[in-house]
Design an enzyme around this catalytic site. Structure first.
Site, short mmCIF file in Angstrom:
data_model
loop_
_atom_site.label_atom_id
_atom_site.label_comp_id
_atom_site.label_asym_id
_atom_site.label_seq_id
_atom_site.Cartn_x
_atom_site.Cartn_y
_atom_site.Cartn_z
N VAL A 98 16.27 41.14 -2.98
CA VAL A 98 16.24 42.52 -4.02
C VAL A 98 16.92 42.18 -5.15
O VAL A 98 15.78 43.37 -5.57
CB VAL A 98 17.59 43.22 -3.07
CG1 VAL A 98 18.12 44.23 -3.11
CG2 VAL A 98 17.70 42.60 -1.52
N HIS A 128 8.62 73.54 0.75
CA HIS A 128 6.73 72.95 0.74
C HIS A 128 6.56 72.23 -0.80
O HIS A 128 7.18 74.01 -1.46
CB HIS A 128 5.94 73.57 1.96
CG HIS A 128 4.68 73.08 0.98
ND1 HIS A 128 3.36 71.90 1.39
CD2 HIS A 128 3.13 74.01 -0.24
CE1 HIS A 128 2.47 72.10 0.44
NE2 HIS A 128 2.53 73.44 -0.56
#
Ligand code: FAD
Ligand code: NAD
Length: 488
Positions: free
Chosen positions: A181, A453
């Site tokens: 990480v 959307h």
């Protein structure tokens, strides 16, 4: 030796320790917070916040370079390393300053500076001059970077994340060891800021991913941008003048290369700060890594004779999941239970959630596919669904159409169980999925939720639909985005 007697002593004024202090104070006025290093927390001083500041600068350089792809001409992008580091440190100091204000508000009598170690189960020696006796104790000592001994050949050019945020200027080159990480976040940021970079790993691990398909996709994607070898053949590390000289076999070609770097950045994992506490005097049962046995719901440790202890452990010190939100939750539970001991309350533990702030981002939610296979005993009970971001509407709009998501659910119940996400801004989808996982809905129920959307979450809907089809609870996706516009 000065003697102090308190109800609750908390070792470590990091994120877990501060949360523990506030929770414990609800039960007693005699709570003592002991800090052996710098106040300000790992998160604000050398962890989450300065790393995200460096990444923000790197992303800005990256977007400026990428502007041409939208028809926007910017001219050559110049990175002023001194200005980058000056902003990182200025904002970092702001975050640390805010934590310092919290610490000051605790009041001087409630704090003690010095390294604490156990003298006996109820007694701590702090620094050279103070002995503290407490009814209950919370260990919240955090963790520190660790590396194999052969890195020491780099001498003072061997650094961990702490040193990076103290640089006045950006170096010319860095060799990062550990594509986990920290290595990927800092490595990609340094690369985008113009630092020559190589990233070396062992055994093939990459970031937090366990799912091979997602891991391989991320490996290919990062390697298009900078050199990462998750299974590197490093032959030697030497020091020559001011440089670290590394000889390694180049990935894919197998050529033997010798290169010079300004620094070797070790990002090879973190060790819990429990080894300098003289824990053997605390009477606790200890595992093979030196971490006390504890209950993850109460954070209570066990004694060597398996009886419950008056000692609690929270945050990176117990190494369960070394993340900030986990440290806060555990600190709160440990402090509360230290206050109400011997009566305890089981705290609520959230589902696992981790986000890595690379680009594309990486995220894991719930259990990995391998963990689930183990848990469900290889009964073919787990279904997988996936979706790529390569032709996802909004991702294409943003020129960020790289990534793959893999989601898992249980056959029969259709319950969503976990996911590994690699893609643009998946930090947000990771939260949606983690919140869903807390509520335990079926995949078909999640699909009934509203999707706007055009948004990246429509890509997540594609993965959920694929998962639902593989659960045999919905139709297979034969053609995408038929009814809802080109978002999926
Ligand atoms: C580079 C980097 C980036 C990170 N980024 C993220 C991120 O984006 N998101 C995220 O969730 N997590 C991130 N983390 C992890 C996160 O920072 C840690 O999980 C969290 O800070 C741990 O908090 P803690 O309270 O357990 O430890 P700390 O904050 O380290 O506190 C422990 C304290 O105990 C003190 N101490 C130790 N031993 C003694 C002793 N014997 N006596 C007295 N005091 C003692 C220490 O001096 C320290 O102040 C990152 C970590 C690093 C290193
Ligand atoms: N965005 C975040 O939430 C965030 C960011 C940074 C750190 N953290 C926390 O800090 C923890 C520690 O991070 P980390 O990156 O140090 O650990 P890590 O466990 O994520 O990665 C260590 C990597 O080093 C590799 N490695 C081990 N020995 C090696 C060697 N000799 N040579 C080359 N590679 C070697 C391992 O295979 C692994 O890939 C993380 O697990 C995470 O919990 C979180």
């Amino acid at each position: 030796m000065q003697e102090r007697e308190v109800d609750i002593a908390i070792i470590g004024a990091g994120s877990a320790g501060l949360s523990a202090w506030h929770a414990a104070r609800k039960h007693s006025d005699r709570v003592l917070l002991i800090e052996g290093g710098a106040y300000g927390t790992t998160c604000a001083r050398v962890g989450c916040m300065p790393s995200k500041l460096l990444i923000a600068a790197a992303d800005s350089a990256h977007h400026a370079r990428d502007a041409g792809g939208f028809g926007v001409r910017t001219g050559p992008v110049e990175v002023d390393g001194r200005a980058v580091m000056e902003r990182v440190q200025r904002e970092r100091d702001g975050f640390v300053g805010r934590v310092m204000k919290t610490v000051e508000r605790l009041g001087e009598d409630n704090r003690l500076e010095g390294h604490a170690r156990f003298e006996d189960p109820h007694t701590l020696v702090v620094g050279d001059y103070t002995r503290v006796t407490a009814r209950t104790i919370v260990i919240a000592t955090g963790s520190r970077g660790t590396w194999p001994g052969f890195f020491e050949a780099a001498g003072d050019r061997l650094v961990v994340n702490d040193a990076v945020f103290e640089w006045d200027d950006l170096p010319e080159s860095v060799a990062v060891f550990g594509p986990g990480v920290i290595g990927l976040e800092l490595g990609q940021a340094l690369h985008r800021l113009g630092v020559r970079l190589r990233v070396f790993g062992v055994g093939g691990a990459l970031g937090p991913f366990q799912d091979e398909a997602v891991r391989d996709y991320a490996d290919r994607t990062f390697n298009e941008e900078f050199y990462v070898d998750p299974d590197a053949k490093v032959e030697s590390i030497e020091r020559d003048g001011d440089a670290v000289v590394i000889t390694f076999l180049e990935r894919d070609t197998g050529r033997r290369l010798t290169e010079r770097f300004d620094y070797l950045l070790a990002a090879t994992g973190r060790h819990p700060n429990v080894d300098r506490l003289d824990l053997e005097r605390a009477g606790l049962a200890i595992d093979d890594k030196g971490v006390p046995h504890y209950n993850r719901f109460t954070l209570q440790c066990r004694n060597a004779d398996d009886s419950p202890s008056h000692i609690f452990i929270a945050g990176d010190a117990n190494q369960e999941l070394p993340l900030l939100h986990v440290a806060n939750t555990e600190g709160r539970i440990a402090g509360d239970n230290a206050g109400r001991f011997p009566e305890l309350r089981a705290g609520t533990r959230n589902v696992p959630l981790a986000v890595v702030f690379t680009d594309p981002q990486m995220a894991t939610i719930g259990a990995s596919r391998a963990e689930l296979e183990k848990q469900y005993g290889g009964c073919d009970c787990i279904a997988t669904g996936e979706a790529s971001f390569e032709d996802q509407g909004r991702a294409v709009v943003m020129r960020q159409n790289r990534g793959l998501m893999r989601l898992y659910a249980e056959h029969g119940s259709g319950q969503f169980l976990g996911a590994e996400l690699f893609g643009p801004r998946v930090e947000h989808m990771a939260h949606l999925l983690a919140w869903m996982l807390e509520e335990k809905p079926s995949v078909s129920r999640i699909l009934e939720m509203p999707f706007y959307h055009p948004v990246l979450e429509e890509g997540l809907r594609s993965a959920l639909r694929d998962l639902n089809a593989n659960l045999q609870q919905g139709p297979a996706i034969t053609e995408r985005c038929m009814e809802c516009g080109p978002g999926d």
